[in-house]
Design an enzyme around this catalytic site. Structure first.
Site, PDB file in Angstrom:
ATOM      1  N   PHE A  14       0.833  -1.203   0.000  1.00  0.00           N
ATOM      2  CA  PHE A  14       0.000   0.000   0.000  1.00  0.00           C
ATOM      3  C   PHE A  14       0.880   1.270   0.000  1.00  0.00           C
ATOM      4  CE2 PHE A  14      -2.248   2.679   3.413  1.00  0.00           C
ATOM      5  CZ  PHE A  14      -2.954   3.451   2.499  1.00  0.00           C
ATOM      6  N   GLY A  39       1.545  -7.758  -0.562  1.00  0.00           N
ATOM      7  CA  GLY A  39       1.502  -6.800  -1.669  1.00  0.00           C
ATOM      8  C   GLY A  39       1.163  -7.483  -2.980  1.00  0.00           C
ATOM      9  N   ALA A  83       7.477  -5.476   5.989  1.00  0.00           N
ATOM     10  CA  ALA A  83       7.289  -5.810   7.409  1.00  0.00           C
ATOM     11  C   ALA A  83       6.172  -6.827   7.556  1.00  0.00           C
ATOM     12  CB  ALA A  83       6.908  -4.540   8.183  1.00  0.00           C
ATOM     13  N   TYR A 149       4.374  -6.051  17.956  1.00  0.00           N
ATOM     14  CA  TYR A 149       4.578  -5.220  16.764  1.00  0.00           C
ATOM     15  C   TYR A 149       5.231  -3.887  17.136  1.00  0.00           C
ATOM     16  CZ  TYR A 149       3.196  -2.201  12.813  1.00  0.00           C
ATOM     17  OH  TYR A 149       3.173  -1.285  11.777  1.00  0.00           O
ATOM     18  N   PHE A 210     -17.196  -0.361  16.600  1.00  0.00           N
ATOM     19  CA  PHE A 210     -16.848  -0.978  17.888  1.00  0.00           C
ATOM     20  C   PHE A 210     -16.776   0.132  18.931  1.00  0.00           C
ATOM     21  CE2 PHE A 210     -14.545  -3.825  14.761  1.00  0.00           C
ATOM     22  CZ  PHE A 210     -15.547  -4.780  14.755  1.00  0.00           C
ATOM     23  N   GLY A 278      -8.576  -3.660  24.438  1.00  0.00           N
ATOM     24  CA  GLY A 278      -7.264  -3.021  24.251  1.00  0.00           C
ATOM     25  C   GLY A 278      -7.284  -1.867  23.265  1.00  0.00           C
ATOM     26  N   ASP A 279      -8.455  -1.535  22.714  1.00  0.00           N
ATOM     27  CA  ASP A 279      -8.542  -0.442  21.737  1.00  0.00           C
ATOM     28  C   ASP A 279      -8.080   0.877  22.375  1.00  0.00           C
ATOM     29  OD1 ASP A 279      -9.121   0.391  19.196  1.00  0.00           O
ATOM     30  OD2 ASP A 279     -11.260   0.665  19.533  1.00  0.00           O
TER      31      ASP A 279
HETATM   32  P1  NAD Z   1       1.478  -3.596   3.151  1.00  0.00           P
HETATM   33  O1  NAD Z   1       1.192  -4.957   3.710  1.00  0.00           O
HETATM   34  O2  NAD Z   1       0.600  -3.095   2.061  1.00  0.00           O
HETATM   35  O3  NAD Z   1       2.995  -3.485   2.682  1.00  0.00           O
HETATM   36  C1  NAD Z   1       4.037  -4.293   3.188  1.00  0.00           C
HETATM   37  C2  NAD Z   1       4.757  -4.894   1.993  1.00  0.00           C
HETATM   38  O4  NAD Z   1       5.890  -5.640   2.451  1.00  0.00           O
HETATM   39  C3  NAD Z   1       3.873  -5.871   1.220  1.00  0.00           C
HETATM   40  O5  NAD Z   1       3.910  -5.559  -0.161  1.00  0.00           O
HETATM   41  C4  NAD Z   1       4.508  -7.239   1.501  1.00  0.00           C
HETATM   42  O6  NAD Z   1       4.310  -8.158   0.433  1.00  0.00           O
HETATM   43  C5  NAD Z   1       5.957  -6.856   1.730  1.00  0.00           C
HETATM   44  N1  NAD Z   1       6.712  -7.821   2.535  1.00  0.00           N
HETATM   45  C6  NAD Z   1       6.338  -8.390   3.709  1.00  0.00           C
HETATM   46  N2  NAD Z   1       7.315  -9.218   4.150  1.00  0.00           N
HETATM   47  C7  NAD Z   1       8.328  -9.154   3.249  1.00  0.00           C
HETATM   48  C8  NAD Z   1       9.600  -9.783   3.145  1.00  0.00           C
HETATM   49  N3  NAD Z   1      10.034 -10.645   4.078  1.00  0.00           N
HETATM   50  N4  NAD Z   1      10.382  -9.495   2.087  1.00  0.00           N
HETATM   51  C9  NAD Z   1       9.959  -8.625   1.130  1.00  0.00           C
HETATM   52  N5  NAD Z   1       8.767  -8.008   1.171  1.00  0.00           N
HETATM   53  C10 NAD Z   1       7.958  -8.268   2.221  1.00  0.00           C
HETATM   54  O7  NAD Z   1       1.438  -2.584   4.390  1.00  0.00           O
HETATM   55  P2  NAD Z   1       1.622  -0.987   4.446  1.00  0.00           P
HETATM   56  O8  NAD Z   1       0.450  -0.466   5.169  1.00  0.00           O
HETATM   57  O9  NAD Z   1       1.969  -0.456   3.125  1.00  0.00           O
HETATM   58  O10 NAD Z   1       2.875  -0.886   5.428  1.00  0.00           O
HETATM   59  C11 NAD Z   1       4.173  -0.464   5.008  1.00  0.00           C
HETATM   60  C12 NAD Z   1       5.015  -0.192   6.239  1.00  0.00           C
HETATM   61  O11 NAD Z   1       4.432   0.882   6.996  1.00  0.00           O
HETATM   62  C13 NAD Z   1       5.132  -1.358   7.212  1.00  0.00           C
HETATM   63  O12 NAD Z   1       6.452  -1.379   7.725  1.00  0.00           O
HETATM   64  C14 NAD Z   1       4.139  -1.034   8.307  1.00  0.00           C
HETATM   65  O13 NAD Z   1       4.491  -1.648   9.522  1.00  0.00           O
HETATM   66  C15 NAD Z   1       4.270   0.481   8.357  1.00  0.00           C
HETATM   67  N6  NAD Z   1       3.109   1.166   8.926  1.00  0.00           N
HETATM   68  C16 NAD Z   1       1.918   1.210   8.273  1.00  0.00           C
HETATM   69  C17 NAD Z   1       0.840   1.913   8.837  1.00  0.00           C
HETATM   70  C18 NAD Z   1      -0.500   2.007   8.155  1.00  0.00           C
HETATM   71  O14 NAD Z   1      -1.392   2.698   8.687  1.00  0.00           O
HETATM   72  N7  NAD Z   1      -0.696   1.390   6.991  1.00  0.00           N
HETATM   73  C19 NAD Z   1       0.989   2.568  10.073  1.00  0.00           C
HETATM   74  C20 NAD Z   1       2.222   2.493  10.719  1.00  0.00           C
HETATM   75  C21 NAD Z   1       3.288   1.821  10.124  1.00  0.00           C
HETATM   76  C1  UD1 Z   2      -3.989   0.119  14.672  1.00  0.00           C
HETATM   77  C2  UD1 Z   2      -3.819  -1.210  13.948  1.00  0.00           C
HETATM   78  C3  UD1 Z   2      -4.240  -2.325  14.872  1.00  0.00           C
HETATM   79  C4  UD1 Z   2      -3.408  -2.238  16.175  1.00  0.00           C
HETATM   80  C5  UD1 Z   2      -3.495  -0.839  16.805  1.00  0.00           C
HETATM   81  C6  UD1 Z   2      -2.551  -0.647  17.993  1.00  0.00           C
HETATM   82  C7  UD1 Z   2      -4.203  -0.760  11.607  1.00  0.00           C
HETATM   83  C8  UD1 Z   2      -5.147  -0.853  10.455  1.00  0.00           C
HETATM   84  N1  UD1 Z   2      -4.675  -1.212  12.791  1.00  0.00           N
HETATM   85  O1  UD1 Z   2      -5.306   0.137  15.095  1.00  0.00           O
HETATM   86  O2  UD1 Z   2      -4.060  -3.562  14.211  1.00  0.00           O
HETATM   87  O3  UD1 Z   2      -3.906  -3.173  17.097  1.00  0.00           O
HETATM   88  O4  UD1 Z   2      -3.161   0.167  15.819  1.00  0.00           O
HETATM   89  O5  UD1 Z   2      -1.266  -0.441  17.599  1.00  0.00           O
HETATM   90  O6  UD1 Z   2      -3.093  -0.332  11.453  1.00  0.00           O
HETATM   91  N2  UD1 Z   2     -13.191   0.068  14.021  1.00  0.00           N
HETATM   92  C9  UD1 Z   2     -14.570  -0.034  13.984  1.00  0.00           C
HETATM   93  N3  UD1 Z   2     -15.122  -0.867  13.033  1.00  0.00           N
HETATM   94  C10 UD1 Z   2     -14.351  -1.569  12.134  1.00  0.00           C
HETATM   95  C11 UD1 Z   2     -12.942  -1.425  12.181  1.00  0.00           C
HETATM   96  C12 UD1 Z   2     -12.394  -0.591  13.162  1.00  0.00           C
HETATM   97  O7  UD1 Z   2     -15.284   0.571  14.785  1.00  0.00           O
HETATM   98  O8  UD1 Z   2     -14.928  -2.288  11.293  1.00  0.00           O
HETATM   99  C13 UD1 Z   2     -12.610   0.977  15.052  1.00  0.00           C
HETATM  100  C14 UD1 Z   2     -11.549   0.319  15.901  1.00  0.00           C
HETATM  101  O9  UD1 Z   2     -12.111  -0.376  16.980  1.00  0.00           O
HETATM  102  C15 UD1 Z   2     -10.747   1.560  16.341  1.00  0.00           C
HETATM  103  C16 UD1 Z   2     -10.851   2.516  15.144  1.00  0.00           C
HETATM  104  O10 UD1 Z   2     -11.941   2.035  14.365  1.00  0.00           O
HETATM  105  O11 UD1 Z   2     -11.343   2.160  17.455  1.00  0.00           O
HETATM  106  C17 UD1 Z   2      -9.619   2.535  14.285  1.00  0.00           C
HETATM  107  O12 UD1 Z   2      -9.275   1.177  13.960  1.00  0.00           O
HETATM  108  P1  UD1 Z   2      -8.046   0.761  13.022  1.00  0.00           P
HETATM  109  O13 UD1 Z   2      -8.201   1.380  11.692  1.00  0.00           O
HETATM  110  O14 UD1 Z   2      -7.868  -0.708  13.121  1.00  0.00           O
HETATM  111  O15 UD1 Z   2      -6.789   1.520  13.660  1.00  0.00           O
HETATM  112  P2  UD1 Z   2      -6.189   1.433  15.155  1.00  0.00           P
HETATM  113  O16 UD1 Z   2      -7.213   1.172  16.182  1.00  0.00           O
HETATM  114  O17 UD1 Z   2      -5.393   2.663  15.339  1.00  0.00           O
END
Ligand code: NAD
Ligand code: UD1
Length: 312
Positions: A14, A39, A83, A149, A210, A278-279
Site C-alpha cells: 500500500f 503486496g 514488514a 509489533y 466498535f 485493548g482499543d
Molecule cells: P502492506 O502490507 O501493504 O505493505 C508491506 C509490503 O511488504 C507488502 O507488499 C509485503 O508483500 C511486503 N513484505 C512483507 N514481508 C516481506 C519480506 N520478508 N520481504 C519482502 N517483502 C515483504 O502494508 P503498508 O500499510 O503499506 O505498510 C508499510 C510499512 O508501513 C510497514 O512497515 C508497516 O508496519 C508500516 N506502517 C503502516 C501503517 C499504516 O497505517 N498502513 C501505520 C504504521 C506503520
Molecule cells: C492500529 C492497527 C491495529 C493495532 C493498533 C494498535 C491498523 C489498520 N490497525 O489500530 O491492528 O492493534 O493500531 O497499535 O493499522 N473500528 C470499527 N469498526 C471496524 C474497524 C475498526 O469501529 O470495522 C474501530 C476500531 O475499533 C478503532 C478505530 O476504528 O477504534 C480505528 O481502527 P483501526 O483502523 O484498526 O486503527 P487502530 O485502532 O489505530
C-alpha cells in the site's frame, strides 16, 4: 538536481507502491523489492513500463539475497517498508515478528554499511507510543509499546540509531499514524477502518462501529506519506532523526460516518458492537518536527483524501 537511486522494500504494498509512484514521477531511479506476501504487482502497474523502475521478488530477511541486491543496485538511499504489518499476527507469531520486523532491519543496516549506502528511511509506527494520554504526542513522549509489533518497531528504530552513531549512516525513522488511501486492502477485519468503512458504504452495506464511535485517530493520507518518504530519501542535505508522520488533526469515527452518509445517502445506519479489547480511545500526533526537518507537513484534508479513496 539529478535523479537519485532509491531501493524500496515492500514496494508492492500500500504505502510502498505510492512511494514508488512518487519517486518515479520526480525523476528518480527505483528498485522495488517485495516478496508479494501481502503486496501485489498490480499496485505497480503505473510504473511497470518505466525504464527507471525495476522490480525484484525477494525476501528482505534473507541476508545473502539482500546483500547481493544492494551490491548490484548501489542505491544512495533505502526506504525500508517491508514488514509483518498485521498486529494480531505479530502477537500470535512472535518469531515471525522478530524475523520480519527486527532481523530484516538489521540485514538492511548491514547491507547499507557494507555497500556504502548513504541513508535509510524506515517505516516505524505510532504503535511505539502505546496508550499515552498526553496528546498530541511529540517524539519525546515515552515509548511504551503495547505488544510485539510496537516493540519490534521501537527496537528497529534503536538499531538504526546505532548504525547512525557507529558508522555515520543517515537514518530517518517515520512514525506513521493511521495511513489511509487507495490500494489499502479492505478484506481483513484488521484493515484500517477508513478502507473497511469506505468499501462497505460503496457497496451499500452498513458498517459496524466498535464502541460508541467517539474514538479518534490522526488519519494521514498515503500520498502525503509517499511525499515524506520521497523527500527524506532524496534530500541533498544530511538528514537523520525520528519523526511523527501525522497531520495533528483528530477525526472521530462519527466524523467519518458523517462524511460517508453525506456521500452515500440511503446506506443503512451503522451497527454497534462492544469496543475491541485493548482499543486505544484517542491517538493524535504532533507534526512540528517533520515540518521543521523536511519543510513539509502531511496536510491533505481528510475530505479530499477520502474522495480519492472512494473515487477509485
Ligand atoms: P502492506 O502490507 O501493504 O505493505 C508491506 C509490503 O511488504 C507488502 O507488499 C509485503 O508483500 C511486503 N513484505 C512483507 N514481508 C516481506 C519480506 N520478508 N520481504 C519482502 N517483502 C515483504 O502494508 P503498508 O500499510 O503499506 O505498510 C508499510 C510499512 O508501513 C510497514 O512497515 C508497516 O508496519 C508500516 N506502517 C503502516 C501503517 C499504516 O497505517 N498502513 C501505520 C504504521 C506503520
Ligand atoms: C492500529 C492497527 C491495529 C493495532 C493498533 C494498535 C491498523 C489498520 N490497525 O489500530 O491492528 O492493534 O493500531 O497499535 O493499522 N473500528 C470499527 N469498526 C471496524 C474497524 C475498526 O469501529 O470495522 C474501530 C476500531 O475499533 C478503532 C478505530 O476504528 O477504534 C480505528 O481502527 P483501526 O483502523 O484498526 O486503527 P487502530 O485502532 O489505530
Amino acid at each position: 538536481m539529478p535523479g537519485k537511486r532509491v531501493l524500496v522494500t515492500g514496494a508492492a504494498g500500500f504505502i510502498g507502491s505510492h512511494t514508488v509512484d512518487r519517486l518515479i514521477a520526480d525523476g528518480h531511479s527505483v528498485l522495488g523489492v517485495d516478496d508479494l506476501s501481502t503486496g501485489s504487482e498490480a499496485n505497480l502497474q503505473s510504473v511497470s513500463r518505466e525504464s527507471r523502475f525495476e522490480f525484484k521478488a525477494a525476501d528482505v530477511a534473507e541476508a545473502k539475497e539482500i546483500h547481493s541486491i544492494v551490491e548490484s543496485f548501489q542505491p544512495e538511499s533505502i526506504i525500508h517498508l517491508a514488514a509483518l504489518v498485521s498486529v494480531p499476527r505479530a502477537e500470535s507469531e512472535p518469531a515471525l515478528n522478530y524475523r520480519l520486523n527486527i532481523q530484516a532491519t538489521q540485514e538492511i543496516c548491514e547491507a547499507a554499511r557494507s555497500h556504502q549506502v548513504r541513508r535509510i528511511v524506515f517505516a516505524s509506527s505510532a504503535a511505539v507510543y502505546g496508550e499515552c494520554s498526553d496528546l498530541p504526542l511529540a517524539e519525546s513522549a515515552p515509548t511504551i509499546p503495547l505488544g510485539q509489533y510496537g516493540s519490534a518497531k521501537r527496537i528497529s528504530e534503536q538499531l538504526l540509531a546505532g548504525y547512525h552513531a557507529s558508522y555515520g549512516i543517515e537514518t530517518v525513522c517515520f512514525r506513521y499514524f493511521n495511513v489511509y488511501g487507495p490500494r489499502q486492502d479492505p478484506a481483513s477485519p484488521y484493515s484500517g477502518v477508513v478502507s473497511i468503512f469506505g468499501d462497505r458504504y460503496r457497496a451499500g452495506k452498513p458498517v459496524v462501529i466498535f464502541g460508541d464511535g467517539s474514538q479518534s485517530r490522526d488519519f494521514v493520507y498515503v500520498g502525503d506519506v509517499a511525499t515524506a518518504n520521497t523527500l527524506a530519501s532524496t534530500l541533498e542535505s544530511p538528514t537523520s532523526g525520528t519523526f511523527n508522520c501525522c497531520t495533528g488533526i483528530s477525526t472521530s469515527l462519527l466524523d467519518l460516518i458523517d462524511v460517508l452518509n453525506e456521500r452515500f445517502p440511503g446506506v443503512p445506519k451503522p451497527g454497534h458492537e462492544a469496543a475491541r479489547p485493548g482499543d486505544i480511545r484517542h491517538s493524535l500526533g504532533d507534526p512540528s518536527a517533520i515540518t521543521a526537518a523536511l519543510g513539509f507537513t502531511p496536510s491533505t484534508p481528510f475530505a479530499t483524501g477520502l474522495r480519492s479513496l472512494l473515487d477509485v
